[in-house]
Write a protein that holds these residues in place. Structure first.
Motif, PDB file in Angstrom:
ATOM      1  N   ILE A   1      -3.015  -2.513  -0.780  1.00  0.00           N
ATOM      2  CA  ILE A   1      -2.927  -2.494   0.799  1.00  0.00           C
ATOM      3  C   ILE A   1      -4.229  -1.929   1.240  1.00  0.00           C
ATOM      4  CG2 ILE A   1      -1.968  -0.951   2.755  1.00  0.00           C
ATOM      5  CD1 ILE A   1       0.626  -0.959   1.078  1.00  0.00           C
ATOM      6  N   LEU A   2      -4.859  -2.774   2.206  1.00  0.00           N
ATOM      7  CA  LEU A   2      -6.136  -2.038   2.655  1.00  0.00           C
ATOM      8  C   LEU A   2      -5.611  -1.115   3.721  1.00  0.00           C
ATOM      9  CD1 LEU A   2      -8.145  -5.288   2.472  1.00  0.00           C
ATOM     10  CD2 LEU A   2      -8.547  -3.251   1.165  1.00  0.00           C
ATOM     11  N   GLY A   3      -5.987   0.027   3.817  1.00  0.00           N
ATOM     12  CA  GLY A   3      -5.224   1.128   4.615  1.00  0.00           C
ATOM     13  C   GLY A   3      -5.998   1.769   5.713  1.00  0.00           C
ATOM     14  N   GLY A   4      -5.825   2.925   6.099  1.00  0.00           N
ATOM     15  CA  GLY A   4      -6.422   3.784   7.003  1.00  0.00           C
ATOM     16  C   GLY A   4      -5.561   3.600   8.374  1.00  0.00           C
ATOM     17  N   THR A   5      -4.255   3.146   8.303  1.00  0.00           N
ATOM     18  CA  THR A   5      -3.763   3.310   9.293  1.00  0.00           C
ATOM     19  C   THR A   5      -2.160   3.880   9.233  1.00  0.00           C
ATOM     20  OG1 THR A   5      -2.680   0.942   9.006  1.00  0.00           O
ATOM     21  CG2 THR A   5      -4.599   1.330  10.381  1.00  0.00           C
ATOM     22  N   THR A   6      -1.483   4.349   9.965  1.00  0.00           N
ATOM     23  CA  THR A   6       0.059   4.643   9.987  1.00  0.00           C
ATOM     24  C   THR A   6       0.834   3.430   9.468  1.00  0.00           C
ATOM     25  OG1 THR A   6      -0.397   5.794  12.101  1.00  0.00           O
ATOM     26  CG2 THR A   6       1.829   5.586  11.100  1.00  0.00           C
ATOM     27  N   GLU A   7       0.662   2.268   9.848  1.00  0.00           N
ATOM     28  CA  GLU A   7       1.386   0.992   9.258  1.00  0.00           C
ATOM     29  C   GLU A   7       1.093   0.994   7.739  1.00  0.00           C
ATOM     30  OE1 GLU A   7      -0.346   1.088  12.064  1.00  0.00           O
ATOM     31  OE2 GLU A   7       1.060   0.895  13.521  1.00  0.00           O
ATOM     32  N   ALA A   8      -0.167   1.268   7.488  1.00  0.00           N
ATOM     33  CA  ALA A   8      -0.443   1.018   5.744  1.00  0.00           C
ATOM     34  C   ALA A   8       0.600   1.905   5.365  1.00  0.00           C
ATOM     35  CB  ALA A   8      -1.884   1.234   5.779  1.00  0.00           C
ATOM     36  N   ARG A   9       0.314   3.269   5.743  1.00  0.00           N
ATOM     37  CA  ARG A   9       1.035   4.259   5.096  1.00  0.00           C
ATOM     38  C   ARG A   9       2.732   4.006   4.985  1.00  0.00           C
ATOM     39  NH1 ARG A   9      -0.918   8.519   7.694  1.00  0.00           N
ATOM     40  NH2 ARG A   9      -2.550   8.361   6.661  1.00  0.00           N
ATOM     41  N   GLU A  10       3.095   3.505   6.003  1.00  0.00           N
ATOM     42  CA  GLU A  10       4.559   3.302   6.060  1.00  0.00           C
ATOM     43  C   GLU A  10       4.828   2.135   4.925  1.00  0.00           C
ATOM     44  OE1 GLU A  10       5.132   4.268  10.799  1.00  0.00           O
ATOM     45  OE2 GLU A  10       5.572   2.338  10.244  1.00  0.00           O
ATOM     46  N   LEU A  11       4.075   1.106   5.160  1.00  0.00           N
ATOM     47  CA  LEU A  11       4.526  -0.022   4.163  1.00  0.00           C
ATOM     48  C   LEU A  11       4.138   0.592   2.681  1.00  0.00           C
ATOM     49  CD1 LEU A  11       4.889  -3.313   3.619  1.00  0.00           C
ATOM     50  CD2 LEU A  11       2.466  -3.456   3.677  1.00  0.00           C
ATOM     51  N   ALA A  12       3.257   1.620   2.369  1.00  0.00           N
ATOM     52  CA  ALA A  12       3.084   1.804   1.186  1.00  0.00           C
ATOM     53  C   ALA A  12       4.488   2.630   0.707  1.00  0.00           C
ATOM     54  CB  ALA A  12       2.054   2.676   0.954  1.00  0.00           C
ATOM     55  N   ALA A  13       5.034   3.481   1.613  1.00  0.00           N
ATOM     56  CA  ALA A  13       6.158   4.368   1.274  1.00  0.00           C
ATOM     57  C   ALA A  13       7.298   3.260   0.984  1.00  0.00           C
ATOM     58  CB  ALA A  13       6.415   5.082   2.528  1.00  0.00           C
ATOM     59  N   GLU A  14       7.451   2.265   1.951  1.00  0.00           N
ATOM     60  CA  GLU A  14       8.559   1.118   1.764  1.00  0.00           C
ATOM     61  C   GLU A  14       8.442   0.438   0.462  1.00  0.00           C
ATOM     62  OE1 GLU A  14      11.500  -1.372   2.059  1.00  0.00           O
ATOM     63  OE2 GLU A  14       9.651  -2.097   1.645  1.00  0.00           O
ATOM     64  N   LEU A  15       7.307   0.073   0.141  1.00  0.00           N
ATOM     65  CA  LEU A  15       7.076  -0.520  -1.258  1.00  0.00           C
ATOM     66  C   LEU A  15       7.422   0.110  -2.422  1.00  0.00           C
ATOM     67  CD1 LEU A  15       4.056  -3.065  -0.531  1.00  0.00           C
ATOM     68  CD2 LEU A  15       6.620  -3.759  -0.268  1.00  0.00           C
ATOM     69  N   THR A  16       6.910   1.264  -2.416  1.00  0.00           N
ATOM     70  CA  THR A  16       6.795   2.142  -3.489  1.00  0.00           C
ATOM     71  C   THR A  16       8.351   2.634  -3.559  1.00  0.00           C
ATOM     72  OG1 THR A  16       6.171   4.018  -2.019  1.00  0.00           O
ATOM     73  CG2 THR A  16       4.530   3.076  -4.021  1.00  0.00           C
ATOM     74  N   SER A  17       9.256   2.492  -2.695  1.00  0.00           N
ATOM     75  CA  SER A  17      10.833   2.973  -2.848  1.00  0.00           C
ATOM     76  C   SER A  17      11.320   2.195  -3.775  1.00  0.00           C
ATOM     77  CB  SER A  17      11.311   3.032  -1.641  1.00  0.00           C
ATOM     78  OG  SER A  17      11.480   1.989  -0.901  1.00  0.00           O
ATOM     79  N   HIS A  18      10.937   0.920  -4.094  1.00  0.00           N
ATOM     80  CA  HIS A  18      11.569  -0.137  -4.871  1.00  0.00           C
ATOM     81  C   HIS A  18      10.643   0.077  -6.319  1.00  0.00           C
ATOM     82  CE1 HIS A  18      13.228  -2.565  -1.571  1.00  0.00           C
ATOM     83  NE2 HIS A  18      12.102  -1.805  -1.004  1.00  0.00           N
ATOM     84  N   PRO A  19      11.672   0.441  -7.363  1.00  0.00           N
ATOM     85  CA  PRO A  19      11.002   0.732  -8.598  1.00  0.00           C
ATOM     86  C   PRO A  19      10.554  -0.752  -9.242  1.00  0.00           C
ATOM     87  CG  PRO A  19      13.493   0.904  -8.738  1.00  0.00           C
ATOM     88  CD  PRO A  19      13.207   0.896  -7.125  1.00  0.00           C
ATOM     89  N   GLY A  20       9.309  -0.854  -9.897  1.00  0.00           N
ATOM     90  CA  GLY A  20       9.001  -2.015 -10.538  1.00  0.00           C
ATOM     91  C   GLY A  20       7.857  -2.763  -9.469  1.00  0.00           C
ATOM     92  N   ILE A  21       7.327  -1.967  -8.596  1.00  0.00           N
ATOM     93  CA  ILE A  21       6.518  -2.635  -7.740  1.00  0.00           C
ATOM     94  C   ILE A  21       5.184  -1.703  -7.700  1.00  0.00           C
ATOM     95  CG2 ILE A  21       5.393  -3.375  -5.474  1.00  0.00           C
ATOM     96  CD1 ILE A  21       8.514  -3.898  -4.778  1.00  0.00           C
ATOM     97  N   ARG A  22       4.231  -2.024  -8.196  1.00  0.00           N
ATOM     98  CA  ARG A  22       2.915  -1.308  -8.333  1.00  0.00           C
ATOM     99  C   ARG A  22       2.124  -1.364  -6.807  1.00  0.00           C
ATOM    100  NH1 ARG A  22      -2.490  -1.754 -11.949  1.00  0.00           N
ATOM    101  NH2 ARG A  22      -3.545   0.033 -11.113  1.00  0.00           N
ATOM    102  N   VAL A  23       1.841  -0.238  -6.342  1.00  0.00           N
ATOM    103  CA  VAL A  23       1.038  -0.359  -5.190  1.00  0.00           C
ATOM    104  C   VAL A  23       0.024   0.580  -5.014  1.00  0.00           C
ATOM    105  CG1 VAL A  23       1.504   0.132  -2.592  1.00  0.00           C
ATOM    106  CG2 VAL A  23       3.371  -0.496  -3.967  1.00  0.00           C
ATOM    107  N   THR A  24      -1.366  -0.111  -4.531  1.00  0.00           N
ATOM    108  CA  THR A  24      -2.480   0.765  -4.522  1.00  0.00           C
ATOM    109  C   THR A  24      -2.811   0.588  -2.954  1.00  0.00           C
ATOM    110  OG1 THR A  24      -3.140   0.307  -6.825  1.00  0.00           O
ATOM    111  CG2 THR A  24      -4.890   1.081  -5.156  1.00  0.00           C
ATOM    112  N   THR A  25      -3.168   1.709  -2.447  1.00  0.00           N
ATOM    113  CA  THR A  25      -3.650   1.716  -1.163  1.00  0.00           C
ATOM    114  C   THR A  25      -5.204   2.218  -1.231  1.00  0.00           C
ATOM    115  OG1 THR A  25      -1.467   2.501  -0.120  1.00  0.00           O
ATOM    116  CG2 THR A  25      -3.795   2.944   1.455  1.00  0.00           C
ATOM    117  N   SER A  26      -5.981   1.010  -0.597  1.00  0.00           N
ATOM    118  CA  SER A  26      -7.550   1.382  -0.365  1.00  0.00           C
ATOM    119  C   SER A  26      -8.088   2.067   0.768  1.00  0.00           C
ATOM    120  CB  SER A  26      -8.188   0.161  -0.856  1.00  0.00           C
ATOM    121  OG  SER A  26      -9.585   0.189  -0.611  1.00  0.00           O
ATOM    122  N   LEU A  27      -8.742   3.233   0.870  1.00  0.00           N
ATOM    123  CA  LEU A  27      -9.298   3.907   2.060  1.00  0.00           C
ATOM    124  C   LEU A  27     -10.629   3.859   1.845  1.00  0.00           C
ATOM    125  CD1 LEU A  27      -6.894   7.033   1.596  1.00  0.00           C
ATOM    126  CD2 LEU A  27      -6.566   5.102   3.101  1.00  0.00           C
ATOM    127  N   ALA A  28     -11.173   3.663   2.963  1.00  0.00           N
ATOM    128  CA  ALA A  28     -12.666   3.580   3.151  1.00  0.00           C
ATOM    129  C   ALA A  28     -13.478   4.726   2.808  1.00  0.00           C
ATOM    130  CB  ALA A  28     -13.146   3.064   4.526  1.00  0.00           C
TER     131      ALA A  28
END
Ligand code: NAP
Length: 249
Positions: free
Chosen positions: A7-34
């Motif tokens: 996830i290329l982040g830096g926004t509220t939506e990026a943070r919300e999506l990271a929270a949603e995806l990481t709530s499922h076991p078995g998905i690896r999520v990396t958020t990138s910040l500038a």
């Protein structure tokens, strides 16, 4: 191996999506910040900070990290990284989901002046007011530096960077902002015109309502276009749904 989403982040939506995806076991999520913000809020999953080194760097990172999909959830005005994400996804053949909160829409009583750039905003300002609330971010203030007769209140998360107009007062603050606070701010500083980017979203929209209620003009800098052929989804749920082909439900 778990599917890996960048996830290329830096926004509220990026943070919300990271929270949603990481709530499922078995998905690896990396958020990138500038790395522009000194103390970014907490983000679920893994976080990496700093530029990739252009399109090639990003494409190389995607391959090296075994990424299966890229979500560009950057700010609507982060034009360069959005272009790089589109090109890197093309080069690597990875699915790309672009998440963009919708822009603001004027309502009855609004006195909005849409412009294509900060330079155009500066060109319009002397006709609209003398005391300006500028919320376009800490960079790009050079566009207003020649407006020596006007007084600016610049509100930004990080301290504004020169060049900037001679009569500038900096206010450091991070949204969300309430209507009561925004109305008080406009009154306290005798603001007679507001300049903002069309960032969209609820966290910083109260200033527009406050301006409307006080009858103030708003200079609204329009968003840059998305890269050719790229379309965006408007919310986290749709972005999540678009990832269904590469992720477990
Ligand atoms: N522009 C705004 O008004 C605004 C407002 C709020 C938040 N933000 C956030 O702040 C960040 C920077 O915005 P910007 O407008 O300066 O970007 P930009 O002009 O589009 O990007 C400039 C360079 O910064 C690096 N970069 C940008 N976003 C990145 C990310 N999420 N992860 C890793 N590297 C990134 C890239 O460097 P390399 O080429 O080296 O990879 C990119 O080429 C973005 O994450 C954006 O979501 C921007």
């Amino acid at each position: 191996m778990s599917p890996h989403v960048l996830i290329l982040g830096g926004t509220t939506e990026a943070r919300e999506l990271a929270a949603e995806l990481t709530s499922h076991p078995g998905i690896r999520v990396t958020t990138s910040l500038a790395g522009r913000v000194v103390r970014p809020g907490p983000v679920a999953g893994e976080v990496r900070v700093g530029g990739f080194g252009g399109v090639r760097g990003l494409a190389g990172w995607l391959r090296a990290e075994g990424v299966c999909a890229v979500v560009d959830a950057t700010h609507p005005f982060a034009e360069t990284i959005t272009a790089h994400a589109a090109r890197a996804a093309e080069l690597t053949g990875l699915p790309l989901v672009v998440l963009r909160r919708p822009g603001w829409q004027p309502g009855p009583g609004d006195r909005w002046h849409p412009v294509p750039s900060l330079d155009a905003a500066a060109g319009l300002l002397p006709r609209l007011g003398r005391r300006v609330l500028l919320t376009t971010g800490r960079l790009g203030l050079g566009a207003f530096a020649h407006l020596t007769e006007l007084h600016f209140v610049v509100r930004s998360v990080e301290p504004p960077e020169p060049p900037m107009p001679p009569h500038t007062r900096a206010l450091l603050a991070r949204g969300p902002f309430t209507l009561a606070d925004e109305t008080a701010l406009l009154r306290e500083h005798g603001i007679d015109v507001l300049v903002t980017k069309d960032s969209g979203g609820a966290a910083t929209s109260a200033k527009l309502t406050a301006a409307r209620e006080l009858g103030l003009p708003v200079v609204l800098v329009r968003r840059p276009p998305l890269p050719p052929g790229v379309t965006a989804v408007p919310d986290v749920a749709t972005a999540r749904a678009r990832l269904h082909t590469v992720l477990p439900e």
